[in-house]
Design a protein around this motif. Sequence first.
Motif, PDB file in Angstrom:
ATOM      1  N   THR A  86      17.684  -5.284   1.259  1.00 58.68           N
ATOM      2  CA  THR A  86      17.838  -5.444   2.684  1.00 58.68           C
ATOM      3  C   THR A  86      19.158  -6.212   2.841  1.00 58.68           C
ATOM      4  O   THR A  86      19.812  -6.678   1.985  1.00 58.68           O
ATOM      5  CB  THR A  86      16.794  -6.512   3.401  1.00 58.68           C
ATOM      6  N   ASN A  87      20.127  -5.922   3.965  1.00 58.48           N
ATOM      7  CA  ASN A  87      21.134  -6.751   4.125  1.00 58.48           C
ATOM      8  C   ASN A  87      21.019  -7.624   5.128  1.00 58.48           C
ATOM      9  O   ASN A  87      22.033  -8.277   6.150  1.00 58.48           O
ATOM     10  CB  ASN A  87      22.496  -5.567   4.596  1.00 58.48           C
ATOM     11  N   ASN A  88      19.603  -8.260   5.668  1.00 61.11           N
ATOM     12  CA  ASN A  88      19.202  -8.859   6.528  1.00 61.11           C
ATOM     13  C   ASN A  88      19.217  -8.034   8.059  1.00 61.11           C
ATOM     14  O   ASN A  88      18.970  -8.806   8.905  1.00 61.11           O
ATOM     15  CB  ASN A  88      19.620 -10.423   6.612  1.00 61.11           C
ATOM     16  N   VAL A  89      19.712  -6.905   8.044  1.00 61.82           N
ATOM     17  CA  VAL A  89      19.428  -6.153   9.356  1.00 61.82           C
ATOM     18  C   VAL A  89      18.708  -4.895   9.041  1.00 61.82           C
ATOM     19  O   VAL A  89      17.869  -4.832   9.932  1.00 61.82           O
ATOM     20  CB  VAL A  89      20.988  -5.813  10.032  1.00 61.82           C
ATOM     21  N   LEU A  90      18.960  -4.126   8.040  1.00 60.47           N
ATOM     22  CA  LEU A  90      18.337  -2.943   7.924  1.00 60.47           C
ATOM     23  C   LEU A  90      17.380  -3.215   6.550  1.00 60.47           C
ATOM     24  O   LEU A  90      17.866  -3.931   5.524  1.00 60.47           O
ATOM     25  CB  LEU A  90      19.104  -1.917   7.241  1.00 60.47           C
ATOM     26  N   VAL A  91      16.245  -2.715   6.507  1.00 60.25           N
ATOM     27  CA  VAL A  91      15.303  -3.034   5.431  1.00 60.25           C
ATOM     28  C   VAL A  91      14.944  -1.541   4.851  1.00 60.25           C
ATOM     29  O   VAL A  91      14.599  -0.725   5.433  1.00 60.25           O
ATOM     30  CB  VAL A  91      13.952  -3.607   5.799  1.00 60.25           C
ATOM     31  N   ALA A  92      15.114  -1.383   3.483  1.00 58.14           N
ATOM     32  CA  ALA A  92      14.734  -0.547   2.666  1.00 58.14           C
ATOM     33  C   ALA A  92      13.342  -0.565   2.065  1.00 58.14           C
ATOM     34  O   ALA A  92      13.367  -1.653   1.217  1.00 58.14           O
ATOM     35  CB  ALA A  92      15.854   0.235   1.918  1.00 58.14           C
ATOM     36  N   ARG A  93      12.126   0.038   2.130  1.00 55.74           N
ATOM     37  CA  ARG A  93      11.065  -0.235   1.725  1.00 55.74           C
ATOM     38  C   ARG A  93      10.947   0.698   0.552  1.00 55.74           C
ATOM     39  O   ARG A  93      11.519   1.568   0.486  1.00 55.74           O
ATOM     40  CB  ARG A  93       9.971  -0.124   2.629  1.00 55.74           C
ATOM     41  N   GLU A  94       9.655   0.335  -0.272  1.00 55.37           N
ATOM     42  CA  GLU A  94       9.280   1.040  -1.348  1.00 55.37           C
ATOM     43  C   GLU A  94       8.733   2.563  -1.049  1.00 55.37           C
ATOM     44  O   GLU A  94       8.046   2.601  -0.134  1.00 55.37           O
ATOM     45  CB  GLU A  94       8.457   0.378  -2.192  1.00 55.37           C
ATOM     46  N   LEU A  95       9.352   3.468  -1.654  1.00 55.07           N
ATOM     47  CA  LEU A  95       8.903   4.789  -1.221  1.00 55.07           C
ATOM     48  C   LEU A  95       8.072   5.502  -2.451  1.00 55.07           C
ATOM     49  O   LEU A  95       8.122   5.255  -3.469  1.00 55.07           O
ATOM     50  CB  LEU A  95      10.369   5.637  -1.288  1.00 55.07           C
ATOM     51  N   SER A  96       7.220   6.441  -1.981  1.00 54.80           N
ATOM     52  CA  SER A  96       6.158   7.018  -2.908  1.00 54.80           C
ATOM     53  C   SER A  96       6.563   8.522  -2.308  1.00 54.80           C
ATOM     54  O   SER A  96       6.769   8.947  -1.570  1.00 54.80           O
ATOM     55  CB  SER A  96       4.765   6.519  -2.527  1.00 54.80           C
ATOM     56  N   HIS A  97       5.992   9.395  -3.642  1.00 53.22           N
ATOM     57  CA  HIS A  97       6.055  10.646  -3.364  1.00 53.22           C
ATOM     58  C   HIS A  97       4.718  11.264  -3.609  1.00 53.22           C
ATOM     59  O   HIS A  97       3.990  10.874  -4.552  1.00 53.22           O
ATOM     60  CB  HIS A  97       6.921  11.544  -4.000  1.00 53.22           C
ATOM     61  N   LEU A  98       4.102  12.222  -2.931  1.00 56.78           N
ATOM     62  CA  LEU A  98       2.785  12.737  -2.968  1.00 56.78           C
ATOM     63  C   LEU A  98       2.879  14.390  -3.553  1.00 56.78           C
ATOM     64  O   LEU A  98       3.531  14.876  -2.729  1.00 56.78           O
ATOM     65  CB  LEU A  98       1.988  12.644  -1.792  1.00 56.78           C
ATOM     66  N   ASP A  99       2.752  14.666  -4.903  1.00 56.63           N
ATOM     67  CA  ASP A  99       2.689  15.818  -5.244  1.00 56.63           C
ATOM     68  C   ASP A  99       1.568  16.605  -4.821  1.00 56.63           C
ATOM     69  O   ASP A  99       0.349  16.117  -5.265  1.00 56.63           O
ATOM     70  CB  ASP A  99       3.254  15.715  -6.630  1.00 56.63           C
ATOM     71  N   ILE A 100       1.584  17.930  -4.391  1.00 58.91           N
ATOM     72  CA  ILE A 100       0.292  18.700  -3.964  1.00 58.91           C
ATOM     73  C   ILE A 100       0.655  20.071  -4.674  1.00 58.91           C
ATOM     74  O   ILE A 100       1.654  20.693  -4.520  1.00 58.91           O
ATOM     75  CB  ILE A 100       0.278  18.736  -2.522  1.00 58.91           C
TER      76      ILE A 100
END
Length: 822
Positions: A161-175
Amino acid sequence: MWSEDRRVGMESLSPERLPGRPHQEEASVFCRLTVKVLEARNLPRADLLSKADPYVTLQLPTASGRKFKTQTVTNSSHPVWNETFSFLIQSQVKNILELSVYEEDLITKDDVCFKISYDVSEILPGQLFQKTLSLNPQGPEELDVEFLMERTWDPPEKLITNNVLVARELSHLDISLDRAGNTTVAGGQDKLELELMLKESYEDTQTLSLDTAFTSSFHYMRGQDTELNGYLRSSRNSGWNSASSATPFSVPLKSLAPGKEVTLDIPAMKTPEGKLQLKTDCCPKELSVRLSYGLCPEEQAFLGRRKKVVAAALKKALQLDEDLKEDEIPVVGINAEGGGMRAMISLYGHLLALQKLGLLDCVTYFSGISGSTWTMAHLYRDPEWSQRDLKEPISHAREHVAKSLLKEFLPEQLASYRQTLKLREEQGYTISAADLWGLVLESKLHGQVTDQKLSGQRAALERGQNPLPLYLSLNVKENHLDTLHFKEWVEFSPYEVGFLKYGGFVPSELFGSEFFMGRLMKRLPESQICFLEGIWTNIFSVNVIDAWCDISPGNDFPVVIQNSEKEFSASTGTSSGAEAPWLEPGTALAQAFKGFLTGRPLHQRSANFLHGLQLHRDYCNQRDFSTWADCNLDDTPNQLTPQDPQLCLIDSGCFMNSSCPSLFRPGRQVDLILSFNYNQSFPFKGLQQYEKYCKAQGLSFPRVDPSPEDHRQPQECYLFSDPTCPEAPVLLHFPLVNDSFRDHSAPGVQRGPDELKAGQMNLTGVTSPYFIYNMTYKNEDFDQLLQLSDYNVQNNQGTILQALKTVLKRRASETRPLGMKK
C-alpha cells in the motif's frame, strides 16, 4: 515496516525500474462481519391499492463479489426479516456495506425504495451493535440492522500500500478438462458448453466448449469469501437447455487447499470423462503498478542530467561569474494551454523565441494540454529537437496546416483508417470514435499515420538534452456526472502514466494493457501516439452540462443533477441527499434525462490499470490524496476509479484550460512557470481557474489579479508572484495579444508604412482565421501568428531574465518543497 526495493513489471521491462518512494508492506488480519437485517419502517406504498412487497440486498465489494438478498415480505410497509448474512473482511481496507431496499414487481423492473452505504469501521470487534439507518435525517424510511465483528483464525494477509491504494494477495484457480466424452444433447445436435463464473475475479465469466480438452484460469483475491459457479448450457441457444437436465453447481474457494488438486464431477454429464480438475495457488507478489506519490527513478535520474544543461544555460543567459551549485539551480516549467491549431502554431512561436534568446535550455518541464500537445508530440520525434533549428518542424507544420481537412475523409483515407482500427481491435483494444479522431489528426498534421510511441520519447531525455514533456488528461464518469462534479488528473510522460490523486502509475508502454490488483494480466502492444492525441485533444467529449458551464461561467446548470447513487456522507457513515421525484434513480425519465445531460459524444475508453485495487481504511486523511480530491464522490470509495474496469478519458480543457497540475506534483519543485495563453477572448481564464482550484486544495499559487483594463486590453506579459508566500512559484503569463507587434516588426524595430498591414490581426470572434474550430490556415495567417508569438516573448526578454534572477536568488537563500499544502 517498509519493504525492500522490488522490481516492477514484466520481464521485458528494465530491471532498474524501482519505485520512486518505497510502498509500505503490511500484515493485516481478517475479521468476520455478521449482518442481521432486522426490519424496516415507513416504507412508501407501491400504489394506491396496495402496500409494498419489499426485500433487501446486501453487497460488500471489498469482501465478496456476491450480492445477498433477503426474502420478500408481501404487502407491508413495516416488514420484518431477521435474516443473517456473513462477510470475510480485510481490516486495513475501507469496507463500505451497500444496503438497498427494493419493491418487488412481477411485471416491471423492481423499484428502489432507498439505498444506504454504511462504513463498518465504527463496529468494534466482539460487541453486538445495532444501528438504525435512514436515507436522510428528514426522511421517514428506516432500516434496523444488527452487526457483529469477530476476529478470525485465518492467516494474516500481506498488503502492499501507499496508504491510499491497497494491493491484496492474489490467487489463481486453474481449471482443466483432460478428456471429453459425448457432449451432444439427447435428441438433438446441440453441443453443451460449460459456463464458469467467479465474481470479482479478473476473468469474471468464461464459456468453454466440452468438445475438446481445455485449461482455463481465474485470478481472484486470496482473502475473498466467494465461490466458483458453473452451468451447462446448449451452444445453440442463449438460455439454459432444459433437455440437458443440467443443474448449476458451486465450489467455495475457501475450501480448496493451495497447491492441492481437486477433482469435481460435472452434474448432468453421465460419462466418466465429465470431470474437472481444480487447483488453486498464490500469484507472485510483485506489482506492475507503482504505488507511490514520489517521482519515478527514471525522472529522478533525468533531473540530475537536466540540471547540468540548465546550469550552463543560466550562467550564459544571466552572465554569472561562477557555476551554480546543484541546489541553487531553479526549476522552470512551461504551462502550454489548449486552443486547437491556434495553440499549436503559437507554441511553435514561443519556443522559437526562447531558443533565440538562449532560454529554452533553462526549462526543465514542458507541460501541455489539447492543441499544445500536437506541437509537443511532433517535436519529440527528434531526440535533439531543442538543440536544432526549429525551422524544419515549423515548415512541416505550415505545409500540413494549409491542407483541407476534408481530404482526410476521402474514400481512400477512410479505407486506410478502417484497416488501422481493425488491426488495433485485433490487438485487443476497445475501438471508439476518439481513435478515429486521432487517425484523422495524424493524417492532417503529418500526411500519414506514423509508428511513434510515447515511450519512444525517452530517447530525447537520455542526456537531459530536452525538457521533460508532460501531457495531461482527465478521467471522468462516462454517463454519470458532469466534469465539474467528478474528474481526476491523469498524467502521461515518456516514463509512465498515472493518477495524481491515487499515486498509481504504470510504465507508458503498458498503458492500455489489462491489469488486476496491480498485476499485469494481458499485455497489449503499445499504442501509437496518435491514439493518445485522440485522448488529449478530444474537444468532442464535452457533455451538455460542461458546455453550459463553459459559456455561462459561475452559473449552475438550471436543473441540478446529482449522483444517481446517493452521495456518501463521511461524517455520518450513511448516504444522504435527495432528488426531485421525477429525477429519482431508477425512473425511466430520470435515466433518459441524465443520459442526455451527461452523455459524452466522443470519449476514449481504456483499460483501467488500477482495476481491482482497494482503498486504504484511512485514505481520506492522507495528504497526498486530499491534495487532488475535489468532489463529494471522493468520500464514496465503492464508486471511485479502482472499482471501474475501464477509464473514460477526455480533454483536460473540458474542465480548465491549464496544464499546471502536472507542475505541482510533489518532488518537482517548480520555481518559475512560463504560462502561454491561447484563448481567443479570455486571456486570464485558465490561470484564474487554476488559482481558484489551488485555493480550494490548499496549494500555494500566486494571486492572478489583472485589472479591468487588463481584461479589456491585455498586455504582452504579466508577472504574478507572492513575496509573502515563498512556496508559491513565480508566474510569467503571456496572453495571445497583438499589442506592440502592430507597430514593430521586431523588438525595437519600428514598422515602415508598407509594413503596417502585416501588424494587423483579427484574433477574436468566429470570423477570425484563428477560430478554435478552424483546422486549415492560409500560409500568411500561419506566418503572422507564428511571428506574433515569437515577437511577444522576445520583446519581454528583460522581464524573463528578471524573473529568472528572482527565483535564482530565492533558491540560493532557502530550500523549500513547492506545490505542497500549506
